[in-house]
Design an enzyme around this catalytic site. Structure first.
Site, mmCIF file in Angstrom:
data_model
loop_
_atom_site.group_PDB
_atom_site.id
_atom_site.type_symbol
_atom_site.label_atom_id
_atom_site.label_comp_id
_atom_site.label_asym_id
_atom_site.label_seq_id
_atom_site.Cartn_x
_atom_site.Cartn_y
_atom_site.Cartn_z
ATOM 1 N N LYS A 212 -8.006 -7.731 -2.644
ATOM 2 C CA LYS A 212 -6.908 -8.331 -3.398
ATOM 3 C C LYS A 212 -7.284 -9.674 -4.036
ATOM 4 O O LYS A 212 -8.302 -10.275 -3.713
ATOM 5 C CB LYS A 212 -5.668 -8.438 -2.505
ATOM 6 C CG LYS A 212 -5.052 -7.032 -2.296
ATOM 7 C CD LYS A 212 -3.720 -7.038 -1.644
ATOM 8 C CE LYS A 212 -3.165 -5.611 -1.576
ATOM 9 N NZ LYS A 212 -1.888 -5.547 -0.805
ATOM 10 N N ARG B 5 -5.290 -1.544 6.035
ATOM 11 C CA ARG B 5 -5.290 -0.641 4.871
ATOM 12 C C ARG B 5 -6.418 -1.071 3.934
ATOM 13 O O ARG B 5 -6.351 -2.145 3.334
ATOM 14 C CB ARG B 5 -3.943 -0.707 4.161
ATOM 15 C CG ARG B 5 -3.828 0.275 3.012
ATOM 16 C CD ARG B 5 -2.439 0.254 2.382
ATOM 17 N NE ARG B 5 -2.350 1.161 1.246
ATOM 18 C CZ ARG B 5 -2.793 0.850 0.019
ATOM 19 N NH1 ARG B 5 -3.334 -0.354 -0.200
ATOM 20 N NH2 ARG B 5 -2.705 1.720 -0.971
HETATM 21 N N1 LIG Z 1 1.680 -0.871 3.230
HETATM 22 C C1 LIG Z 1 1.014 -1.283 2.143
HETATM 23 N N2 LIG Z 1 0.898 -0.471 1.066
HETATM 24 C C2 LIG Z 1 0.224 -0.910 -0.046
HETATM 25 N N3 LIG Z 1 0.146 -0.109 -1.140
HETATM 26 C C3 LIG Z 1 -0.519 -0.550 -2.254
HETATM 27 C C4 LIG Z 1 -1.119 -1.796 -2.254
HETATM 28 C C5 LIG Z 1 -1.837 -2.263 -3.466
HETATM 29 O O1 LIG Z 1 -3.199 -2.029 -3.299
HETATM 30 P P1 LIG Z 1 -3.930 -0.756 -3.946
HETATM 31 O O2 LIG Z 1 -3.312 0.496 -3.479
HETATM 32 O O3 LIG Z 1 -5.371 -0.895 -3.754
HETATM 33 O O4 LIG Z 1 -3.638 -0.970 -5.499
HETATM 34 P P2 LIG Z 1 -2.612 -0.252 -6.450
HETATM 35 O O5 LIG Z 1 -1.249 -0.511 -5.910
HETATM 36 O O6 LIG Z 1 -2.884 -0.885 -7.786
HETATM 37 O O7 LIG Z 1 -2.959 1.222 -6.436
HETATM 38 N N4 LIG Z 1 -1.070 -2.615 -1.177
HETATM 39 C C6 LIG Z 1 -0.383 -2.184 -0.057
HETATM 40 C C7 LIG Z 1 -0.258 -3.016 1.118
HETATM 41 O O8 LIG Z 1 -0.749 -4.167 1.186
HETATM 42 N N5 LIG Z 1 0.444 -2.518 2.174
#
Ligand SMILES: Nc1nc2ncc(COP(=O)(O)OP(=O)(O)O)nc2c(=O)[nH]1
Length: 287
Positions: free
Chosen positions: A226, A261
């Protein structure tokens, strides 16, 4: 923390929280902030999920809607088209629990019918019908804090006391979930790093992550790749933020997180092997 070890029953697949466990991220999205497009087809997403399983993931998190700052909402039909085939095939090919990263009740239902055994909702079941859907499905659910919406959440986020504010929000969501009929043993909370938080907010939440274990449910931390990690390390490209992400996740584990995660499963699994070995060393009694 816990007198007994919490074990999540994810649709018949157990996720034992006897030590920090790794949730591998499978983004079936063209625009995820860190790996957008890399696994946007069903075949690529399934292959990636299987790779993460081989690398040692304890649960796979399948998401079809990017929640990065500024992201637009994905229509229901498109989100279903993205995630359901991936969940179906992963559920058939691996015995790992599978969570679905969605806020839409209809996607929750279809995902569980397709083999998902856990819900991961960045809106903490605040969308209409989500509480009832989660209660009916009876699978574990991650309740995450977000300030506002992905479109605008990073526009000058402000808190009187970010840790206290997030703690109160999560306590309220746990209460609402239990009132809706969701068993407390099926609830996981997550402070939502980067979801309406600037660097100082994220650092305060990480530094005081132990506060969230006071809520009596497992804590999930998601700092992987992040922006705050990038700011602290100077790594502008998300996939270059592995080392900083590992450091942050070990701190989170040390302060009570039981689910991490992550995108980089192999590196995190190795780091946790060291962490677990030290955590297993019996400490001398202090009389
Ligand atoms: N529980 C939980 N779920 C999440 N889902 C998405 C993202 C965002 O990260 P990522 O999936 O890598 O990116 P994107 O939302 O752009 O797909 N962060 C979280 C988090 O910190 N906690």
């Amino acid at each position: 923390m816990f007198d007994t070890v919490a074990t999540l029953d994810c649709g018949g697949r157990s996720l034992r929280l006897d030590r920090p466990r790794v949730m591998g991220i499978v983004n079936v999205t063209p625009d995820s902030f860190s790996d957008g497009g890399a696994h946007a087809t069903v075949d690529a997403a399934v292959a990636h999920g299987m790779l993460l399983a081989e690398e040692g993931a304890d649960v796979l998190d399948v998401g079809g809607e990017s929640t990065r700052p500024g992201a637009a909402e994905v229509p229901l039909e498109e989100e279903l088209r993205r995630v359901i085939p991936v969940i179906e095939r992963l559920a058939a090919k691996t015995s790992l629990p599978i969570s679905v990263d969605t806020s839409k009740p209809d996607v929750m239902r279809a995902a569980v019918a397709a083999g998902a055994g856990m819900l991961n909702d960045v809106y903490a079941l605040r969308r209409e019908g989500a509480l009832d859907a989660a209660a009916e499905l009876g699978v574990p659910v991650v309740l995450m804090h977000m300030l506002g919406e992905p479109r605008s959440m990073q526009d000058e986020p402000r808190y009187d006391d970010v840790v206290g504010d997030v703690h109160r929000f999560l306590a309220e969501r746990i209460f609402s979930a239990e009132m809706a009929g969701i068993a407390k043993k099926n609830i996981v909370v997550d402070p939502g790093f980067g979801f309406g938080k600037n660097r100082d907010h994220n650092l305060a939440l990480l530094a005081q992550l132990h506060r969230f274990t006071e809520l009596g449910v497992p804590v999930l931390a998601g700092l992987s790749r992040k922006k705050t990690i990038g700011e602290l390390t100077g790594r502008e490209i998300a996939r270059d933020r592995v080392h900083g992400s590992i450091a942050a996740h070990l701190i989170a584990a040390q302060r009570g997180a039981m689910l991490l995660r992550v995108h980089d499963v192999a590196a995190t699994v190795d780091a946790l092997k060291v962490w677990n070995a030290v955590a297993a060393v019996p400490m001398p009694r202090v009389d």
